[in-house]
Scaffold this motif. Sequence first.
Motif, short mmCIF file in Angstrom:
data_model
loop_
_atom_site.label_atom_id
_atom_site.label_comp_id
_atom_site.label_asym_id
_atom_site.label_seq_id
_atom_site.Cartn_x
_atom_site.Cartn_y
_atom_site.Cartn_z
N ASN A 6 0.83 -1.19 0.00
CA ASN A 6 0.00 0.00 0.00
C ASN A 6 0.87 1.25 0.00
O ASN A 6 1.88 1.31 0.67
N LEU A 7 0.44 2.25 -0.78
CA LEU A 7 1.13 3.53 -0.81
C LEU A 7 0.23 4.57 -0.14
O LEU A 7 -0.98 4.56 -0.36
N PHE A 8 0.82 5.46 0.64
CA PHE A 8 0.09 6.55 1.27
C PHE A 8 0.68 7.86 0.77
O PHE A 8 1.88 7.96 0.56
N ALA A 9 -0.18 8.86 0.58
CA ALA A 9 0.27 10.19 0.17
C ALA A 9 -0.41 11.23 1.04
O ALA A 9 -1.61 11.15 1.29
N GLY A 10 0.37 12.20 1.49
CA GLY A 10 -0.18 13.33 2.23
C GLY A 10 -0.31 14.51 1.29
O GLY A 10 0.55 14.72 0.43
N THR A 11 -1.38 15.29 1.43
CA THR A 11 -1.62 16.41 0.53
C THR A 11 -1.72 17.72 1.30
O THR A 11 -1.82 17.72 2.52
N ASN A 35 -7.30 17.73 10.74
CA ASN A 35 -6.62 18.73 9.93
C ASN A 35 -6.04 18.07 8.68
O ASN A 35 -5.30 17.11 8.77
N LYS A 36 -6.39 18.58 7.51
CA LYS A 36 -6.03 17.92 6.26
C LYS A 36 -4.80 18.50 5.55
O LYS A 36 -4.53 18.18 4.42
N TYR A 37 -4.04 19.37 6.25
CA TYR A 37 -2.77 19.85 5.70
C TYR A 37 -1.67 18.94 6.24
O TYR A 37 -1.31 19.02 7.41
N ILE A 38 -1.16 18.06 5.39
CA ILE A 38 -0.21 17.04 5.81
C ILE A 38 1.21 17.49 5.45
O ILE A 38 1.50 17.73 4.28
N TYR A 39 2.07 17.59 6.47
CA TYR A 39 3.45 17.99 6.22
C TYR A 39 4.38 16.80 6.11
O TYR A 39 5.37 16.85 5.40
N THR A 40 4.09 15.73 6.85
CA THR A 40 4.94 14.54 6.79
C THR A 40 4.12 13.29 7.10
O THR A 40 3.14 13.36 7.85
N LEU A 41 4.50 12.19 6.47
CA LEU A 41 3.88 10.89 6.72
C LEU A 41 4.98 9.88 7.02
O LEU A 41 5.98 9.84 6.29
N VAL A 42 4.79 9.08 8.05
CA VAL A 42 5.77 8.06 8.43
C VAL A 42 5.02 6.79 8.81
O VAL A 42 4.01 6.85 9.51
N VAL A 43 5.52 5.64 8.34
CA VAL A 43 5.00 4.36 8.83
C VAL A 43 5.87 3.99 10.03
O VAL A 43 7.09 3.87 9.92
N THR A 46 3.24 -0.68 12.98
CA THR A 46 1.95 -0.98 12.35
C THR A 46 1.06 0.25 12.25
O THR A 46 -0.12 0.14 11.94
N ASP A 47 1.62 1.45 12.53
CA ASP A 47 0.84 2.68 12.51
C ASP A 47 1.31 3.61 11.39
O ASP A 47 2.48 3.61 11.01
N LEU A 48 0.37 4.42 10.90
CA LEU A 48 0.70 5.53 10.01
C LEU A 48 0.65 6.79 10.87
O LEU A 48 -0.33 7.03 11.57
N VAL A 49 1.72 7.59 10.83
CA VAL A 49 1.79 8.83 11.61
C VAL A 49 1.86 9.99 10.63
O VAL A 49 2.69 9.99 9.73
N ALA A 50 0.94 10.96 10.80
CA ALA A 50 0.90 12.14 9.93
C ALA A 50 1.15 13.37 10.77
O ALA A 50 0.51 13.56 11.81
N GLY A 51 2.07 14.23 10.31
CA GLY A 51 2.28 15.51 10.95
C GLY A 51 1.46 16.55 10.21
O GLY A 51 1.59 16.72 9.00
N THR A 52 0.55 17.23 10.94
CA THR A 52 -0.31 18.24 10.33
C THR A 52 -0.05 19.57 11.02
O THR A 52 0.65 19.61 12.03
N ASP A 53 -0.64 20.66 10.53
CA ASP A 53 -0.45 21.92 11.25
C ASP A 53 -1.38 22.01 12.45
O ASP A 53 -1.39 23.00 13.15
N GLY A 54 -2.11 20.92 12.72
CA GLY A 54 -2.94 20.85 13.93
C GLY A 54 -2.42 19.85 14.92
O GLY A 54 -3.06 19.56 15.92
N GLY A 55 -1.25 19.25 14.65
CA GLY A 55 -0.69 18.26 15.57
C GLY A 55 -0.29 16.98 14.86
O GLY A 55 -0.05 16.98 13.66
N VAL A 56 -0.24 15.90 15.64
CA VAL A 56 0.18 14.61 15.12
C VAL A 56 -1.01 13.64 15.13
O VAL A 56 -1.77 13.60 16.10
N TYR A 57 -1.14 12.91 14.07
CA TYR A 57 -2.25 11.98 13.87
C TYR A 57 -1.64 10.59 13.75
O TYR A 57 -0.71 10.38 12.98
N ARG A 58 -2.11 9.63 14.55
CA ARG A 58 -1.59 8.25 14.51
C ARG A 58 -2.77 7.30 14.36
O ARG A 58 -3.72 7.37 15.14
N ARG A 59 -2.70 6.43 13.35
CA ARG A 59 -3.76 5.43 13.14
C ARG A 59 -3.12 4.11 12.78
O ARG A 59 -2.14 4.07 12.04
N PRO A 60 -3.70 2.98 13.25
CA PRO A 60 -3.22 1.68 12.80
C PRO A 60 -3.41 1.55 11.28
O PRO A 60 -4.46 1.93 10.75
#
Length: 171
Positions: A6-11, A35-43, A46-60
Amino acid sequence: GSGGTNLFAGTDGDGVFLSSDNGVSWVNANSGLANKYIYTLVVDGTDLVAGTDGGVYRRPLMDLVTAVEKVSSGVPERFSLGQNYPNPFNPSTTIPFALSSRSFVSLIVYDALGRTVAVLRSEELPAGEYYQRWDAASMPSGVYFYRFSARSLDAGQAGEFVETKKLLLLK
């Protein structure tokens, strides 16, 4: 970022998108993302971590990937497409289908105007029974249609099974 096949992309404003076919098609994977402004994505494991301008988002990753699950090893007698459940649904639903032989499978969701809104499957699968999940959290309420086609890849099995069913998203 990527997680297995699977590929993930932040926009910049539309959030996170997932491709399970090496980037040919993309589906929205914003479930729970404020928050849908994604600055960075890291696997991370088993989690996907997204850095947004509203904080950090972590989901399995498993919560984000609309995985096809094979449920039985028995071979169905015929091709079939079941009605999604629950229906009406919010925000996700499950679409059952069965393959009587190894097939190229396409499962696409369309809006009421016939526009493609999600390509859930477009790949070869072995014979068996399957349950496909669709997370429509980012979609507006309304009537949608899912079109399933299966073209047998086994010798002696001719033709293609095609069926379309209606589903209803109520928010």
